[in-house]
Scaffold this motif. Structure first.
Motif, PDB file in Angstrom:
ATOM      1  N   VAL A   1      70.410  77.761 -22.765  1.00  0.00           N
ATOM      2  CA  VAL A   1      70.577  76.385 -22.296  1.00  0.00           C
ATOM      3  C   VAL A   1      71.744  75.735 -23.017  1.00  0.00           C
ATOM      4  O   VAL A   1      71.859  75.845 -24.231  1.00  0.00           O
ATOM      5  CB  VAL A   1      69.299  75.554 -22.547  1.00  0.00           C
ATOM      6  CG1 VAL A   1      69.524  74.094 -22.198  1.00  0.00           C
ATOM      7  CG2 VAL A   1      68.121  76.115 -21.775  1.00  0.00           C
TER       8      VAL A   1
ATOM      9  N   ALA B   1      65.094  71.714 -20.552  1.00  0.00           N
ATOM     10  CA  ALA B   1      65.604  72.679 -21.539  1.00  0.00           C
ATOM     11  C   ALA B   1      64.478  73.564 -22.052  1.00  0.00           C
ATOM     12  O   ALA B   1      64.627  74.790 -22.145  1.00  0.00           O
ATOM     13  CB  ALA B   1      66.285  71.940 -22.686  1.00  0.00           C
TER      14      ALA B   1
ATOM     15  N   TYR C   1      63.448  76.131 -19.367  1.00  0.00           N
ATOM     16  CA  TYR C   1      64.414  77.231 -19.260  1.00  0.00           C
ATOM     17  C   TYR C   1      64.330  78.160 -20.471  1.00  0.00           C
ATOM     18  O   TYR C   1      64.360  79.386 -20.322  1.00  0.00           O
ATOM     19  CB  TYR C   1      65.840  76.696 -19.118  1.00  0.00           C
ATOM     20  CG  TYR C   1      66.156  76.158 -17.751  1.00  0.00           C
ATOM     21  CD1 TYR C   1      66.082  76.966 -16.623  1.00  0.00           C
ATOM     22  CD2 TYR C   1      66.528  74.821 -17.575  1.00  0.00           C
ATOM     23  CE1 TYR C   1      66.369  76.469 -15.363  1.00  0.00           C
ATOM     24  CE2 TYR C   1      66.824  74.321 -16.316  1.00  0.00           C
ATOM     25  CZ  TYR C   1      66.742  75.147 -15.217  1.00  0.00           C
ATOM     26  OH  TYR C   1      67.028  74.656 -13.969  1.00  0.00           O
TER      27      TYR C   1
END
Length: 81
Positions: free
Chosen positions: A51, A41, A44
């Motif tokens: 996310v 997470a 990203y």
């Protein structure tokens, strides 16, 4: 979308449709799965992506541990309580 179930199955080398053995849900495995999901997470978010993360049995302490890390990675993360 990050799914703990899909991550756990990848770790154990089984297909998405296969059931995992009970040893795939030990506290140590759970910690590894949640840590890897947090790391994904953060990666990203830092890359500018949105996310969504799922975890069917996510313990409150995992949410509490994740919040500061995710807020650092994405300072504009809304606070939903």
């Amino acid at each position: 979308m990050l799914h703990t179930d899909a991550l756990r199955k990848r770790l154990f080398g089984v297909a998405k449709t296969e059931r995992l053995r009970a040893d795939a849900y030990t506290p140590a495995v759970n910690e590894t799965v949640y840590r890897l999901q947090r790391e994904a997470a953060i990666s990203y978010l830092r890359s500018g992506y949105s996310v969504m993360s799922t975890a069917s049995s996510l313990a409150l302490r995992n949410v509490v541990q994740s919040r500061p890390l995710l807020t650092t990675a994405a300072p504009n993360l809304p606070d939903f309580g």
